[in-house]
Design a protein around this motif. Sequence first.
Motif, mmCIF file in Angstrom:
data_model
loop_
_atom_site.group_PDB
_atom_site.id
_atom_site.type_symbol
_atom_site.label_atom_id
_atom_site.label_comp_id
_atom_site.label_asym_id
_atom_site.label_seq_id
_atom_site.Cartn_x
_atom_site.Cartn_y
_atom_site.Cartn_z
ATOM 1 N N SER A 105 0.837 -1.201 0.000
ATOM 2 C CA SER A 105 0.000 0.000 0.000
ATOM 3 C C SER A 105 0.871 1.251 0.000
ATOM 4 O O SER A 105 2.083 1.190 0.143
ATOM 5 C CB SER A 105 -0.909 0.005 1.233
ATOM 6 O OG SER A 105 -0.135 0.259 2.386
ATOM 7 N N GLN B 73 1.144 -6.545 5.387
ATOM 8 C CA GLN B 73 -0.134 -6.097 4.843
ATOM 9 C C GLN B 73 -1.090 -5.815 5.981
ATOM 10 O O GLN B 73 -0.995 -6.430 7.050
ATOM 11 C CB GLN B 73 -0.733 -7.156 3.910
ATOM 12 C CG GLN B 73 0.071 -7.408 2.657
ATOM 13 C CD GLN B 73 -0.576 -8.460 1.768
ATOM 14 O OE1 GLN B 73 -1.411 -9.228 2.216
ATOM 15 N NE2 GLN B 73 -0.180 -8.470 0.499
ATOM 16 N N LYS B 74 -2.022 -4.919 5.751
ATOM 17 C CA LYS B 74 -3.026 -4.581 6.761
ATOM 18 C C LYS B 74 -4.411 -4.697 6.148
ATOM 19 O O LYS B 74 -4.671 -4.200 5.058
ATOM 20 C CB LYS B 74 -2.822 -3.161 7.295
ATOM 21 C CG LYS B 74 -3.764 -2.809 8.451
ATOM 22 C CD LYS B 74 -3.509 -1.397 8.940
ATOM 23 C CE LYS B 74 -4.351 -1.089 10.181
ATOM 24 N NZ LYS B 74 -5.791 -1.237 9.946
ATOM 25 N N SER B 75 -5.280 -5.399 6.882
ATOM 26 C CA SER B 75 -6.684 -5.468 6.508
ATOM 27 C C SER B 75 -7.502 -4.984 7.700
ATOM 28 O O SER B 75 -6.946 -4.621 8.741
ATOM 29 C CB SER B 75 -7.074 -6.903 6.151
ATOM 30 O OG SER B 75 -6.993 -7.739 7.300
ATOM 31 N N GLU B 76 -8.798 -4.999 7.576
ATOM 32 C CA GLU B 76 -9.644 -4.567 8.697
ATOM 33 C C GLU B 76 -9.524 -5.525 9.872
ATOM 34 O O GLU B 76 -9.688 -5.135 11.025
ATOM 35 C CB GLU B 76 -11.103 -4.471 8.251
ATOM 36 C CG GLU B 76 -11.368 -3.358 7.244
ATOM 37 C CD GLU B 76 -12.841 -3.268 6.879
ATOM 38 O OE1 GLU B 76 -13.631 -4.054 7.463
ATOM 39 O OE2 GLU B 76 -13.195 -2.434 6.033
#
Length: 557
Positions: free
Chosen positions: A186, A233-236
């Motif tokens: 991102s 990585q980052k998700s909710e």
Amino acid sequence: MLRFSGFELDSERAELRTSDGGTIRLRPKSLEILRLLASNAGRVLSKQQLMEAVWPNVHVGEDSLFQCIREIRTALGDGKRQVVRVISGRGYLFQAEVTEVPVPAAPEIAPVSQPVPVASDTKATVEANNEPAKRLFDFSRRRIAFASVAGLAILCTAIAVWMLRPGLIFARGPTTIAVMPMTDASSDPLVAQMAADVSSRLTDGLAKIENIRVLAPETGAPKADFVVKGELQKSEQAWSIRMRMTNTATGEVTWTASYQVNPADTDLQMQQSRLAAGVGHALALRINELLNADGPSATKSKVVIEQATAHINQTSPERFQAAQAILEKALAEDPDNVEVQVALAALLMRGVQMVWLGTDEREAAETKAEAMLQRTLRAKPNYIPAHEAHCRFLNATNQFSASLVACARALSFDPWNGIALYHVGLAQIQLGRFEDALATFKQADRFDTPQVSRWTWMIGAGWANMLMGRAEDAVPWLLKSIAITAASGRTHMLLAAAYQQLGKTEEARAAMEKGRELRPGSTVQNVPTPRKNSSPVYIEAAERIMQLMAAAGLPEG
């Protein structure tokens, strides 16, 4: 040699000895720091001076220095920190009188006697008579020289073949590893900063491992034996990290791992710590496995040990016996298998600690475990599972100070090792150092590796709080431990004591009833741990807890 406070530091032999000649085991880095401090007694040495002297041209964090200082204090019995003192904002001061003792000189070699002069005419006669012997002697010298050269060539060839044999991955010396900056897919600045922080924590942790060197990524990657790369990585729902280690010479991927942390469960600092520890612990174990690889037999051992471990993830006497049967059978088939010996010794110590063995069985288990551990430590002195098991053995047999050193040894090869940290905390409790123990258990919780042992440091934190009279702080830790592993009667009994102290008598009796159900026959007489070598501070605090347990319904006898 340097003498101080009843100890003798022999730099030539790299030994720390007691006044009676006994040797205290210290890691090389700790021994070097002790030498520097003792050589500069009465003078403050800064952290930077010590780190640059002991880890030249290697990136390490201050935790590496702190770990060595802790090990030195343990070895010297400096629990009150009066020998190795911290001078706030400046560094460390060695506060002991040091005497330098000359090392005994090597014995002198007697001079070679000189030839006796002879008259010239006599000399000519002797030389003439000795001419054939001289030629024979010269010929013999040539034969000896030729044989020596040939023997040396054969020896060098044998050494080269041994060092280049397949499977000897780290024979050239300390393995070098470069941790490359972690990438993210991102453009979010928060993710980029998180990736940088996790990379830094991982690098600092790897730099603590004794038998590898960590190179700065901007200069070390092309020269490193192995390169570690990863993505964040980052998700909710979670932070996700994926890592791999590649052999720079062959391009082979030798290790991969992934790990996730739920942001809702912890704060940002905890998330960074657990992400780094989650992959770092697995990487440290892989490095140690490669260093101690035994070939195809290791794969078979791993399967057997995993089968046994599956039986004890949920703690109970029945599962303990099933796991023991699996390992005993494997050892009968392969008596010299180090991995199985370590696993069986560790299991036996677990049986001792959980009081699943009678008196005779306990003594036999301790004797058998000690013999197996001594063999494994001789065979593989840097093997993490052997040091873990040794650390547990020393705790279970009430050798608490020695246990701190053994556990530190395990941590020197895997600084994220929660099992070793848990046993450090247990030893600190028995030595009456409750605040240190609580900090250790919390450190294990920050790492949370391996997760299968999570319930142990949670009960440890609850116990440490109870020993300090902090029942309100103890309850959440104990409840979390029970939620993970509900089959430990001791946890329920500690919870009963906490509720009793808080005046919640109904909850206390319910918890005690559950504890007695899991541990039938428990009484005030047999629940306390053995008190041999325990601190009077611990004994007094433990007695207060037993009184609370008795009030909650634990029978007197």
